[in-house]
Scaffold this motif. Structure first.
Motif, PDB file in Angstrom:
ATOM      1  N   SER A  93     -16.200  -6.788  -4.568  1.00 37.26           N
ATOM      2  CA  SER A  93     -16.685  -5.401  -4.514  1.00 37.26           C
ATOM      3  C   SER A  93     -15.559  -4.386  -4.394  1.00 37.26           C
ATOM      4  O   SER A  93     -15.735  -3.207  -4.712  1.00 37.26           O
ATOM      5  CB  SER A  93     -17.654  -5.234  -3.331  1.00 37.26           C
ATOM      6  N   ALA A  94     -14.382  -4.827  -3.928  1.00 36.73           N
ATOM      7  CA  ALA A  94     -13.239  -3.923  -3.780  1.00 36.73           C
ATOM      8  C   ALA A  94     -12.333  -3.922  -5.010  1.00 36.73           C
ATOM      9  O   ALA A  94     -11.329  -3.216  -5.042  1.00 36.73           O
ATOM     10  CB  ALA A  94     -12.417  -4.321  -2.556  1.00 36.73           C
ATOM     11  N   THR A  95     -12.689  -4.718  -6.022  1.00 33.38           N
ATOM     12  CA  THR A  95     -11.826  -4.914  -7.186  1.00 33.38           C
ATOM     13  C   THR A  95     -12.589  -4.559  -8.461  1.00 33.38           C
ATOM     14  O   THR A  95     -13.709  -5.034  -8.658  1.00 33.38           O
ATOM     15  CB  THR A  95     -11.374  -6.388  -7.260  1.00 33.38           C
ATOM     16  N   ARG A 130       0.830  -1.213   0.000  1.00 34.94           N
ATOM     17  CA  ARG A 130       0.000   0.000   0.000  1.00 34.94           C
ATOM     18  C   ARG A 130       0.862   1.260   0.000  1.00 34.94           C
ATOM     19  O   ARG A 130       0.504   2.257  -0.625  1.00 34.94           O
ATOM     20  CB  ARG A 130      -0.888   0.016   1.244  1.00 34.94           C
ATOM     21  N   ASN A 173      -8.925  -9.900  -2.034  1.00 34.35           N
ATOM     22  CA  ASN A 173      -9.933  -8.924  -1.654  1.00 34.35           C
ATOM     23  C   ASN A 173     -11.290  -9.305  -2.230  1.00 34.35           C
ATOM     24  O   ASN A 173     -11.384 -10.036  -3.216  1.00 34.35           O
ATOM     25  CB  ASN A 173      -9.537  -7.532  -2.164  1.00 34.35           C
ATOM     26  N   ALA A 206      -9.924  -2.071   5.068  1.00 32.00           N
ATOM     27  CA  ALA A 206     -10.465  -2.388   3.748  1.00 32.00           C
ATOM     28  C   ALA A 206      -9.529  -1.840   2.679  1.00 32.00           C
ATOM     29  O   ALA A 206      -8.850  -0.827   2.873  1.00 32.00           O
ATOM     30  CB  ALA A 206     -11.860  -1.793   3.597  1.00 32.00           C
ATOM     31  N   TYR A 207      -9.495  -2.512   1.537  1.00 35.72           N
ATOM     32  CA  TYR A 207      -8.544  -2.174   0.472  1.00 35.72           C
ATOM     33  C   TYR A 207      -9.315  -1.894  -0.808  1.00 35.72           C
ATOM     34  O   TYR A 207      -9.964  -2.786  -1.364  1.00 35.72           O
ATOM     35  CB  TYR A 207      -7.586  -3.347   0.271  1.00 35.72           C
ATOM     36  N   ASP A 208      -9.282  -0.647  -1.265  1.00 32.26           N
ATOM     37  CA  ASP A 208      -9.894  -0.294  -2.542  1.00 32.26           C
ATOM     38  C   ASP A 208      -8.816  -0.432  -3.607  1.00 32.26           C
ATOM     39  O   ASP A 208      -7.921   0.398  -3.724  1.00 32.26           O
ATOM     40  CB  ASP A 208     -10.425   1.140  -2.489  1.00 32.26           C
ATOM     41  N   VAL A 209      -8.894  -1.509  -4.386  1.00 29.59           N
ATOM     42  CA  VAL A 209      -7.838  -1.829  -5.347  1.00 29.59           C
ATOM     43  C   VAL A 209      -7.571  -0.668  -6.299  1.00 29.59           C
ATOM     44  O   VAL A 209      -6.420  -0.299  -6.553  1.00 29.59           O
ATOM     45  CB  VAL A 209      -8.203  -3.105  -6.131  1.00 29.59           C
ATOM     46  N   ALA A 210      -8.636  -0.054  -6.820  1.00 31.29           N
ATOM     47  CA  ALA A 210      -8.468   1.007  -7.812  1.00 31.29           C
ATOM     48  C   ALA A 210      -7.696   2.202  -7.265  1.00 31.29           C
ATOM     49  O   ALA A 210      -6.968   2.878  -8.010  1.00 31.29           O
ATOM     50  CB  ALA A 210      -9.842   1.461  -8.321  1.00 31.29           C
ATOM     51  N   ALA A 211      -7.811   2.462  -5.957  1.00 35.75           N
ATOM     52  CA  ALA A 211      -7.126   3.611  -5.362  1.00 35.75           C
ATOM     53  C   ALA A 211      -5.620   3.421  -5.319  1.00 35.75           C
ATOM     54  O   ALA A 211      -4.863   4.396  -5.351  1.00 35.75           O
ATOM     55  CB  ALA A 211      -7.665   3.860  -3.954  1.00 35.75           C
ATOM     56  N   TYR A 212      -5.159   2.171  -5.251  1.00 34.83           N
ATOM     57  CA  TYR A 212      -3.727   1.901  -5.137  1.00 34.83           C
ATOM     58  C   TYR A 212      -3.078   1.539  -6.479  1.00 34.83           C
ATOM     59  O   TYR A 212      -1.854   1.542  -6.597  1.00 34.83           O
ATOM     60  CB  TYR A 212      -3.489   0.769  -4.135  1.00 34.83           C
TER      61      TYR A 212
END
Length: 628
Positions: A259-261, A192, A256, A332-338
Motif C-alpha cells: 500500500s505504500a508502494t 529519506r 515496505n 511510515a514510508y510513502d515511496v512515491a513522496a521520496y
C-alpha cells in the motif's frame, strides 16, 4: 554493547549499517579490501563514531578471509557477524559470483563456527534478498550447494550464488546450532534525507532504460510492483536485530507494504514525469515482457535479461519486519513522496561519474533540492550556480570561503535536484530558492552566479529578512543576442532540446563558450568541466530544464528589474568585464546605484566563479568583512 564484525562495510548498504552501529555505540570491526574507501567512510562520521570503528584488511575469497594472524585474533572478539559482502551486480560473471559469493560464504561460516564453539557468537546476520526461495525450514535440505547445478540458471550468476549462499548458511546453522538471522531486503534506494543512491544497479537499471527511450510500452497490471526501501530505514532494522537479545524469527523480509508502494505501471509514469519525458501509454503484460527478455530480447529494453525478475505480484510475510520497525520507531514510508530525489540522484550518476567531494562537505537537502553543506561559524554562505552548471562546480570556490558555514544548492532540474513542475518555469525556480532561504535557520550571505544571480535577486526580495547580504556574480542584466540558428531553435522546444541533448558535443560547447566570453581561453576551463556539462545535457531531465530556461531568455526576458527604492539589505554586483554576451551599461549601473547596489569590476569572463575561484572568494570575503 556488541562487537560487530561486518563484511561489505564500504558498500552502499554496509556503509549505512556501519555508521548507524557506530552511532549507537557498538564496536565495528570491518573487513575491507580498499583502505581508501574505508578512509572515505570514516570522514563521514563524527569523532565519537570513528572511535567505535576499526578496519581489518582481508578478502572473502580467501581462506581465513585473508586476514593476518593479529587481525584474525581481533575478529575473534566479535559477538555478532553481519554478512553484507556480496556486491549488488546482477551482471556478475558466474565464475566470479561463485568465488566471491558462495566460496566467500563458506569462508565466513568457518569463522562463525569458531566463534560459536567459543560460545561468543550471539548472531550471524546474513543479508540476502527478497527473491530468495529459501525459508526457515530450508536448513534441513541435503542439497550440495557446491555441486554442479542448473539451479536458478536463468537468473544469472549473482542471483544464483546469492541464493545458494543463503541455503548454505542455513544448512550450516541448522547442523551446528549457530544462531542465524536472514534478512531479505528488497531493492534498496537512498536515505529519506537526500535520496542519495550510490548503487546504480537495481532501480537504476530501470531509470537507465527509460532515459534511453527503451521503455516504449507501459508494463501493465496493478498487481505487479517493485518493492523499495530506504537504506537508512533498512540499517535501523539491522541495528534493531543486533540489539534484540532473543530473536523470535530467523527470516526478516525487509520491504515496505504494498500500500505504500506504487504499482509498477504507476512507478513508470512517475519516473517519466521526473525525467521530464512523455510516459508510455500502451499497456503491455509484464509476464510477456519477462519472457521476451529471457529469450534474447534484453537489447530491446537495454537492460540485463534478469533485471525484470525483481518485479513481483505476491505479498510477503512482513510481521517480523513491522514489529522491528515499531520497536525502532520508524515512521511510515510513502515511496512515491521520496522517489523524485532518488530518481534525480540516479539520473545524475548515470550521466557522469560521481566525483569525490572534499570531506568537509556532506550531502543534505533543502526545500526538496540537493545540497552540499560545510559546517562552520558565523553567518552562512549560500551559493547558487548558473546554466550549464551544478553545485559541485562551485566546490573550489566554497573551499576558499574561510571557516564560515557554506551551503551549495542544485537548482530544480539541475544536477541532483528534482524539477519543480511549476506551470511557470521561472516562478518555480524563484519560489524554490525562496523556500530554501525560509528553511535555513538564519540569515545568509546569498551569492548567485549568472542565471543563479537572477534567481537570487528575485528570491531575496521575497524573504529580505533572510538576507544578510546579496552578491550577484555576473547576473544576466539583459536579453542576450542570439544567432539566427539559435533564435530559430528557440521557437521550438522540441528542436532546442534535441539540439542540446543530441547535437551539442563537448567540442561545440567549448567553442560556443569561448566565442561568448564564458571563458577567455581553454586554460581557464576547470578540468573536465565541458565534458561533464555535455554529458549532463544527455539527461532528458537536465536538457529539458535548460530548454525551458533558454527559451525564457530568448522569448520573454528583457532585462533585470531594478528596484526604484533602496533594497532592505546590502547588495553588490561583481562584474567580469571580459564577458562578450552581457554588458553593464551606464544606465543599468546608475539604476543599481540608486537602489544602493555596489558594483565591483574584475577583468575576467562570465564564468569567473568557476575559472577563478580563489579570486572570487577573496573579493567576496573582502565585501563581507567590509560590511562587518
Amino acid at each position: 554493547m556488541a562487537v560487530v564484525f561486518v563484511t561489505g562495510a564500504t558498500g552502499f548498504i554496509g556503509k549505512e549499517v556501519t555508521k548507524q552501529l557506530a552511532r549507537s555505540g557498538h564496536t565495528v570491526l570491518a573487513l575491507v579490501r580498499s583502505p581508501e574507501k574505508w578512509d572515505e567512510l570514516l570522514m563521514q562520521m563524527t569523532p565519537t563514531e570513528r572511535s567505535n570503528c576499526k578496519a581489518v584488511r582481508g578478502d572473502l575469497r580467501k581462506e581465513g578471509l585473508g586476514l593476518s594472524a593479529s587481525d584474525y585474533e581481533q575478529v575473534l572478539r566479535a559477538t555478532i557477524i553481519i554478512h553484507a559482502g556480496a556486491p549488488m551486480d546482477i551482471s556478475l560473471d558466474e565464475t566470479v559470483a561463485r568465488e566471491l559469493i558462495l566460496q566467500g560464504a563458506s569462508h565466513l561460516a568457518a569463522l562463525a563456527n569458531e566463534l560459536h564453539k567459543q560460545q561468543r557468537l550471539q548472531k550471524l546476520i546474513h543479508l540476502v534478498g527478497y527473491m530468495s526461495p529459501f525459508d526457515d525450514e530450508s536448513g534441513k535440505l541435503a542439497t550440495d550447494v557446491f555441486a554442479p547445478t542448473d539451479f536458478y540458471q536463468e537468473a544469472g550468476g549473482y542471483e544464483k550464488y546469492k541464493f545458494l549462499a543463503d541455503l548454505y548458511l542455513r544448512q550450516e546453522a541448522y547442523q551446528k546450532g549457530m544462531p542465524l538471522v536472514v534478512v531479505n531486503p528488497c531493492t534498496i534506494i537512498g536515505p529519506r534525507s537526500t535520496g542519495n543512491t550510490e548503487q546504480t544497479d537495481g532501480f537504476g537499471l530501470v531509470i537507465s532504460s527509460m532515459r534511453r527511450g527503451k521503455i516504449p510500452v507501459l508494463p501493465g497490471g496493478k498487481e505487479w510492483w517493485l518493492p523499495l526501501l530506504a537504506v537508512d530505514d533498512f540499517a535501523q532494522i539491522i541495528v534493531g536485530i543486533v540489539e534484540t537479545n532473543h530473536i523470535e524469527h530467523q527470516t526478516y523480509y525487509a520491504l515496505n507494504e504494498r500500500s505504500a508502494t506504487p504499482a509498477f505501471s504507476e512507478l513508470i509514469s512517475l519516473m517519466a514525469k521526473e525525467l521530464r519525458m512523455k510516459p508510455p501509454t500502451i499497456p503491455f503484460p509484464v509476464s510477456v515482457l519477462k519472457k521476451i527478455l529471457h529469450n534474447g530480447g534484453s537489447g530491446l529494453l537495454g537492460v540485463p535479461a534478469n533485471s525484470m525478475d525483481f518485479l513481483v505480484k505476491k505479498d510477503f510475510p512482513l510481521a517480523p519486519f513491522q514489529q522491528m520497525k515499531a520497536k525502532k520507531s520508524i515512521d511510515a514510508y510513502d515511496v512515491a513522496a521520496y522517489l523524485p530525489s532518488v530518481i534525480a540522484d540516479l539520473d545524475y550518476r548515470l550521466s557522469v561519474k560521481d566525483q569525490k567531494v572534499p570531506p568537509c562537505f556532506h550531502r543534505e537537502q533543502i526545500a526538496g533540492m540537493a545540497a552540499y553543506k560545510k559546517e562552520g561559524s558565523g553567518t552562512p554562505w549560500l551559493l547558487v550556480h548558473g546554466l550549464f552548471s551544478e553545485m559541485s562546480d562551485l566546490l573550489p570556490l566554497a573551499e576558499q570561503l574561510g571557516e564560515q558555514e557554506v551551503w551549495l544548492l542544485d537548482l530544480p532540474g539541475f544536477g541532483r535536484s528534482p524539477y519543480h513542475h511549476h506551470e511557470k518555469p521561472l516562478e518555480g525556480f524563484i519560489e524554490a530558492l525562496a523556500e530554501a532561504l525560509r528553511q535555513l535557520p538564519s540569515p545568509v550571505h546569498l551569492a548567485g552566479h549568472s542565471f543563479g544571480g537572477l534567481l537570487a535577486w528575485e528570491a531575496a526580495k521575497r524573504v529580505p529578512e533572510k538576507i544578510e547580504k546579496l552578491y550577484l556574480l555576473q547576473p544576466p542584466l539583459h536579453a542576450p543576442k542570439y544567432s539566427r540558428l539559435q533564435a530559430g531553435l528557440g521557437k521550438s522546444p522540441a528542436l532546442l532540446q534535441f539540439f542540446l541533448q543530441k547535437q551539442l558535443t563537448s567540442a561545440k560547447l567549448e567553442k560556443e563558450m569561448l566565442e561568448q566570453g564564458v571563458f577567455q581561453s581553454t586554460k581557464e576551463m576547470p578540468k573536465g568541466y565541458v565534458e561533464k556539462a555535455g554529458k549532463l545535457l544527455q539527461s532528458p531531465r537536465i536538457s529539458k530544464t535548460h530548454t525551458d530556461v533558454l527559451r525564457y531568455f530568448m522569448n520573454e526576458f528583457r532585462q533585470m528589474a531594478v528596484a526604484t527604492q533602496p533594497l532592505p539589505f546590502p547588495a553588490q554586483i561583481v562584474w567580469g568585464t571580459q564577458d562578450k554576451t552581457y554588458q553593464l551599461t551606464k544606465g543599468a549601473e546608475d539604476a543599481f546605484r540608486k537602489a544602493n547596489v555596489e558594483i565591483e569590476r574584475l577583468s575576467v569572463a562570465h564564468h569567473f566563479p568557476l575559472s577563478h575561484p580563489q579570486l572570487t572568494a577573496n573579493v567576496l570575503l573582502q565585501m563581507r568583512h567590509g560590511k562587518e
